[in-house]
Enzyme design. Structure first.
Site, PDB file in Angstrom:
ATOM      1  N   PHE B 119       0.863  -1.188   0.000  1.00  0.00           N
ATOM      2  CA  PHE B 119       0.000   0.000   0.000  1.00  0.00           C
ATOM      3  C   PHE B 119       0.896   1.234   0.000  1.00  0.00           C
ATOM      4  O   PHE B 119       1.971   1.212   0.605  1.00  0.00           O
ATOM      5  CB  PHE B 119      -0.908  -0.003   1.234  1.00  0.00           C
ATOM      6  CG  PHE B 119      -2.279   0.517   0.951  1.00  0.00           C
ATOM      7  CD1 PHE B 119      -3.315  -0.339   0.626  1.00  0.00           C
ATOM      8  CD2 PHE B 119      -2.535   1.891   0.985  1.00  0.00           C
ATOM      9  CE1 PHE B 119      -4.584   0.147   0.349  1.00  0.00           C
ATOM     10  CE2 PHE B 119      -3.800   2.378   0.714  1.00  0.00           C
ATOM     11  CZ  PHE B 119      -4.830   1.504   0.392  1.00  0.00           C
ATOM     12  N   GLN B 240      -6.864  15.427   4.557  1.00  0.00           N
ATOM     13  CA  GLN B 240      -6.386  14.727   3.363  1.00  0.00           C
ATOM     14  C   GLN B 240      -7.455  14.800   2.268  1.00  0.00           C
ATOM     15  O   GLN B 240      -8.625  14.557   2.529  1.00  0.00           O
ATOM     16  CB  GLN B 240      -6.121  13.262   3.724  1.00  0.00           C
ATOM     17  CG  GLN B 240      -5.371  12.499   2.671  1.00  0.00           C
ATOM     18  CD  GLN B 240      -4.882  11.169   3.224  1.00  0.00           C
ATOM     19  OE1 GLN B 240      -5.679  10.302   3.573  1.00  0.00           O
ATOM     20  NE2 GLN B 240      -3.585  11.010   3.340  1.00  0.00           N
ATOM     21  N   HIS B 242      -8.579  13.683  -1.794  1.00  0.00           N
ATOM     22  CA  HIS B 242      -8.386  12.741  -2.893  1.00  0.00           C
ATOM     23  C   HIS B 242      -8.607  13.530  -4.185  1.00  0.00           C
ATOM     24  O   HIS B 242      -9.544  14.322  -4.254  1.00  0.00           O
ATOM     25  CB  HIS B 242      -9.404  11.595  -2.761  1.00  0.00           C
ATOM     26  CG  HIS B 242      -9.097  10.434  -3.639  1.00  0.00           C
ATOM     27  ND1 HIS B 242      -9.296  10.460  -4.989  1.00  0.00           N
ATOM     28  CD2 HIS B 242      -8.576   9.220  -3.362  1.00  0.00           C
ATOM     29  CE1 HIS B 242      -8.912   9.303  -5.501  1.00  0.00           C
ATOM     30  NE2 HIS B 242      -8.474   8.539  -4.533  1.00  0.00           N
ATOM     31  N   LEU B 252     -16.114   8.819  -4.690  1.00  0.00           N
ATOM     32  CA  LEU B 252     -14.729   8.613  -5.079  1.00  0.00           C
ATOM     33  C   LEU B 252     -14.603   7.882  -6.419  1.00  0.00           C
ATOM     34  O   LEU B 252     -15.263   6.878  -6.643  1.00  0.00           O
ATOM     35  CB  LEU B 252     -14.077   7.766  -3.987  1.00  0.00           C
ATOM     36  CG  LEU B 252     -12.591   7.873  -3.807  1.00  0.00           C
ATOM     37  CD1 LEU B 252     -12.221   9.258  -3.312  1.00  0.00           C
ATOM     38  CD2 LEU B 252     -12.130   6.840  -2.781  1.00  0.00           C
ATOM     39  N   GLU B 255      -8.201   5.621  -8.004  1.00  0.00           N
ATOM     40  CA  GLU B 255      -6.978   5.975  -8.723  1.00  0.00           C
ATOM     41  C   GLU B 255      -6.722   5.043  -9.906  1.00  0.00           C
ATOM     42  O   GLU B 255      -6.031   5.379 -10.851  1.00  0.00           O
ATOM     43  CB  GLU B 255      -5.784   5.915  -7.756  1.00  0.00           C
ATOM     44  CG  GLU B 255      -5.321   7.274  -7.364  1.00  0.00           C
ATOM     45  CD  GLU B 255      -4.964   7.405  -5.888  1.00  0.00           C
ATOM     46  OE1 GLU B 255      -5.058   6.424  -5.144  1.00  0.00           O
ATOM     47  OE2 GLU B 255      -4.598   8.520  -5.509  1.00  0.00           O
ATOM     48  N   ARG B 286      -0.969  11.959  -5.484  1.00  0.00           N
ATOM     49  CA  ARG B 286      -2.258  12.592  -5.174  1.00  0.00           C
ATOM     50  C   ARG B 286      -2.160  14.101  -4.986  1.00  0.00           C
ATOM     51  O   ARG B 286      -2.966  14.854  -5.517  1.00  0.00           O
ATOM     52  CB  ARG B 286      -2.825  12.015  -3.884  1.00  0.00           C
ATOM     53  CG  ARG B 286      -3.506  10.704  -4.032  1.00  0.00           C
ATOM     54  CD  ARG B 286      -4.100  10.292  -2.712  1.00  0.00           C
ATOM     55  NE  ARG B 286      -4.670   8.959  -2.838  1.00  0.00           N
ATOM     56  CZ  ARG B 286      -5.329   8.340  -1.855  1.00  0.00           C
ATOM     57  NH1 ARG B 286      -5.488   8.930  -0.693  1.00  0.00           N
ATOM     58  NH2 ARG B 286      -5.829   7.141  -2.030  1.00  0.00           N
ATOM     59  N   HIS B 353     -11.239  13.864   2.232  1.00  0.00           N
ATOM     60  CA  HIS B 353     -11.324  12.424   2.488  1.00  0.00           C
ATOM     61  C   HIS B 353     -11.130  12.069   3.970  1.00  0.00           C
ATOM     62  O   HIS B 353     -11.813  11.201   4.480  1.00  0.00           O
ATOM     63  CB  HIS B 353     -10.243  11.740   1.645  1.00  0.00           C
ATOM     64  CG  HIS B 353     -10.334  10.255   1.620  1.00  0.00           C
ATOM     65  ND1 HIS B 353     -11.507   9.593   1.314  1.00  0.00           N
ATOM     66  CD2 HIS B 353      -9.407   9.287   1.841  1.00  0.00           C
ATOM     67  CE1 HIS B 353     -11.284   8.286   1.350  1.00  0.00           C
ATOM     68  NE2 HIS B 353     -10.030   8.077   1.691  1.00  0.00           N
ATOM     69  N   ARG B 398      -1.836  11.394   6.556  1.00  0.00           N
ATOM     70  CA  ARG B 398      -2.002  10.003   6.985  1.00  0.00           C
ATOM     71  C   ARG B 398      -1.599   9.036   5.881  1.00  0.00           C
ATOM     72  O   ARG B 398      -1.876   9.278   4.708  1.00  0.00           O
ATOM     73  CB  ARG B 398      -3.473   9.770   7.338  1.00  0.00           C
ATOM     74  CG  ARG B 398      -3.825   8.349   7.676  1.00  0.00           C
ATOM     75  CD  ARG B 398      -5.323   8.197   7.904  1.00  0.00           C
ATOM     76  NE  ARG B 398      -6.096   8.441   6.685  1.00  0.00           N
ATOM     77  CZ  ARG B 398      -6.419   7.499   5.799  1.00  0.00           C
ATOM     78  NH1 ARG B 398      -6.036   6.247   5.971  1.00  0.00           N
ATOM     79  NH2 ARG B 398      -7.136   7.806   4.729  1.00  0.00           N
TER      80      ARG B 398
END
Lengths: 80, 594
Positions: B119, B240, B242, B252, B255, B286, B353, B398
């Protein structure tokens, strides 16, 4: 539908786990729900009681329902 | 008026991941525990978390908590407290294994271990190469987690109060928290929960922004209640975003769409990412993509009547590829943008987000506040965990899969701390005589006001102000005017009026009460963002650019500190970042680059 029942249904539609359902169900309540007959309204209540992902899978066509009461409402929600 | 009083050892507000996790600790310790939730627990927003939970189990390849710690400190742009971060990553394995024992159906390897996948931002050997650290249950990790923990709570006799909204924190004269007031939605009845421990696990407040991936439920109720009780809010400038949420809806767009060849275009159909990131183009990180989109919109090259979005174009892709590789994207386009993405591009905007800041806590889950020169004085009886709390492990940004870890570790930690404090034998402190007065006065004002502000319009004004003045890419002059505007919106939010006066299931009243919480968060965000004159992590200012003296615009000399916004008088103070881990050496300051 009696007012408290409708308002409870409304709360359970406008506060979901998934944003996708918040938007879709709120829109349907505002635009389509009044036009349903009593049996159809009851079917909508059943759909709104479903777990979020199960309902979302139905609305995106990932899953289908063979319940003749629910299928027409699902079709309406998909178009809403 | 006589208000019913329910006596519990502990009340937990919120039944998402953090709330359910802390409830397990309390109930299994034999304490009488209530959990209040606006919705049925498995409808909490934790359900939406798909990615996974980070833990350095090392099931797929070598891994170590110290590497995870390094990644988290770096991800936080060094604003995270290193003691809290060490605490979290070292507890990760234990928390994941416990969940497995609760029945969580993790994906597995052929030899039966928990399967782990890579991730973004999670690396081995102090940033060397990606590592497989995320434990998931297909793409339903949050959902599976909530179900496992809810069942465990049922077994442990946790008492759930479903479709109840907490209203206000009750503090006595000495500042101890002795419970909350709450309203049962079915009847409109206000009740006092008189407790020895009160844990907030109310999630984030992403609905302060116009474009948000957060469900409607994320109205920052815990932050609003804390603010009204005089507790400052920490690091609220850090949100944060997106890059690709559907314009106007926030839903959303993964990606993966850009990964499969999706191209971002402005009003003249230009592939503008070529100018901002000539190599990576639409696949840049991002923050780079979000800033480029904002610049295009701010400079008048946005699309639509209001020129307020850009387009994500996949019309050049084979429809079969879209259907096969990007399942659900066509439906999202049709449903939320009214656009068939096979034929037309999708309207998108950078979308809020996750909230990094929140109620200031120690890593034990105890809430802390400045008092007599000590910025970290414990507020007795009060605990917080999950997105509503700021431990601070996420600092200025984060890492993916650290949010589910946060709610497990700090949910458990808050629960353990409450158990420890309660076992020390403290009795219920006396309730203040006016314990419910503030809440009743707020409700009565909303019910009886004439000529007040409309809730929907006020919320929209707040959301537009936040989006336009404190979005993903920030400008000094816009922040300044944003402060004036949000203080204007606040005036309206203090004068809300509703038409429906009924007691049972009055959703208008509930939404007005939520709005009073949202505005506290919006104000804290705008004022904290205006005050922080550097760029760091998710807080990126046009007037704090990347220079040799201040790489990425970060200024450690002046700004390596946590913001504390005092909601009582709208003032800001700061407190030091804890750079001292529990057992290892400090992870030294460095420029954050990937």
């Amino acid at each position: 539908m009696e007012r408290p029942d409708y308002e409870r249904l409304r709360w359970r539609c406008i506060r979901r786990a998934l944003l996708e359902l918040d938007i879709t169900l709120t829109r349907f309540l505002d635009d389509g729900f009044d036009k349903l007959n009593e049996a159809q309204q009851q079917a909508f209540v059943e759909l709104a009681d479903m777990e979020d992902y199960d309902l979302w899978d139905l609305l995106t066509g990932k899953e289908e329902t063979d319940d003749p009461r629910l299928a027409p409402i699902v079709a309406m929600l998909r178009k809403s | 008026m006589s208000i019913p009083v329910l006596k519990f050892d502990a009340v937990i507000v919120g039944a998402g991941g953090a709330g359910l996790r802390s409830a397990i600790q309390l109930s299994e310790a034999g304490l009488k525990t209530a959990v209040l939730s606006k919705v049925f627990p498995t409808r909490s927003h934790t359900v939406a978390a798909q990615g996974g939970v980070a833990a350095s189990l090392g099931n797929s390849e070598e891994d170590h908590w110290h590497w995870h710690m390094y990644d988290t400190v770096k991800g936080s742009d060094w604003l995270g407290d290193q003691d809290a971060i060490e605490f979290m990553v070292r507890k990760a394995n234990e928390c994941v294994v416990e969940l497995e024992h609760y029945g969580m159906p993790f994906d597995r390897t052929d030899n039966g271990k928990i399967y782990q996948r890579p991730f973004g931002g999670h690396m081995s050997n102090f940033g060397e190469k990606p590592v497989r650290r995320s434990c998931a249950a297909a793409d339903r990790t949050g959902h599976a987690m909530l179900h496992a923990m809810y069942q465990r709570n049922v077994k442990a006799n946790t008492q759930f109060f479903v479709e109840w909204m907490a209203l206000d924190l009750i503090r006595d004269e000495a500042g101890h928290v002795v419970g909350v007031t709450a309203m049962e939605m079915e009847t409109g009845q206000v009740v006092i929960f008189h407790t020895r421990a009160t844990i907030f696990a109310t999630g984030g407040a992403g609905r302060i922004f116009y474009s948000s991936t957060n469900a409607f439920i994320n109205t920052g109720d815990g932050l609003g209640m804390a603010a009204r009780a005089g507790i400052p809010l920490e690091d609220m400038e850090f949100w944060q975003f997106h890059p690709t949420g559907v314009a106007g809806a926030g839903v959303l767009i993964t990606e993966g769409v850009r990964g499969e060849g999706g191209i971002l275009r402005n009003s003249s159909k230009e592939r503008f990412m070529e100018r901002y990131a000539p190599n990576a183009k639409d696949l840049a990180s991002r923050d780079v993509v979000s800033r480029a989109m904002t610049t295009e919109i701010n400079e008048g090259r946005g699309c639509g009547v209001n020129k307020d979005y850009v387009l994500l174009d996949i019309t050049h892709l084979d429809p079969n590829t879209i259907m096969k590789r990007l399942p659900g994207i066509r439906e999202i386009g049709l449903q939320f943008a009214g656009v068939d993405c096979i034929k037309e591009p999708l309207p998108v905007v950078p979308t809020c987000h996750y909230q990094m800041g929140g109620i200031p806590t120690h890593y034990s889950g105890r809430v802390v506040t400045p008092q007599n020169g000590d910025p970290n004085t414990i507020v007795p009886g009060f605990y917080a965990a999950g997105e509503c709390a700021c431990a601070s492990v996420h600092g200025a940004n984060r890492l993916g899969t650290n949010s589910l870890l946060d709610l497990l570790v700090f949910g458990k930690s808050a629960g353990d701390s409450a158990v420890e404090d309660l076992k020390a034998g403290k009795a219920h402190r006396e309730l203040p005589k006016d314990a419910a007065e503030k809440s009743l006065a707020r409700i009565s004002a909303i019910d009886n006001r004439k000529g007040g502000a409309n809730v929907h319009e006020t919320r929209l004004a707040m959301q537009r102000t936040m989006q336009n003045h404190a979005g993903v890419f920030r400008f000094g002059d816009l922040l300044k005017s944003g402060v004036d505007k949000i203080l204007e919106v606040e005036k309206a939010a203090r004068q809300l009026e509703i038409k429906d006066k009924s007691m049972a299931w009055n959703t208008a009243r509930t939404e007005a009460l939520e709005m009073e919480n949202l505005i506290e968060v919006a104000k804290a965000t705008m004022l904290s963002a205006e005050a922080r004159k550097e760029s760091r992590g998710a807080h990126v200012r046009d007037d704090a650019p990347d220079t040799p003296e201040f790489p990425n615009g970060r200024n450690d000399k002046e700004w390596l500190k946590h913001t504390l916004f005092n909601p009582v008088d709208n003032t800001i103070s700061y407190k030091p970042v804890n750079m001292q881990p529990l057992t290892v050496e400090t992870i030294a300051l460095k420029t954050r680059s990937y």
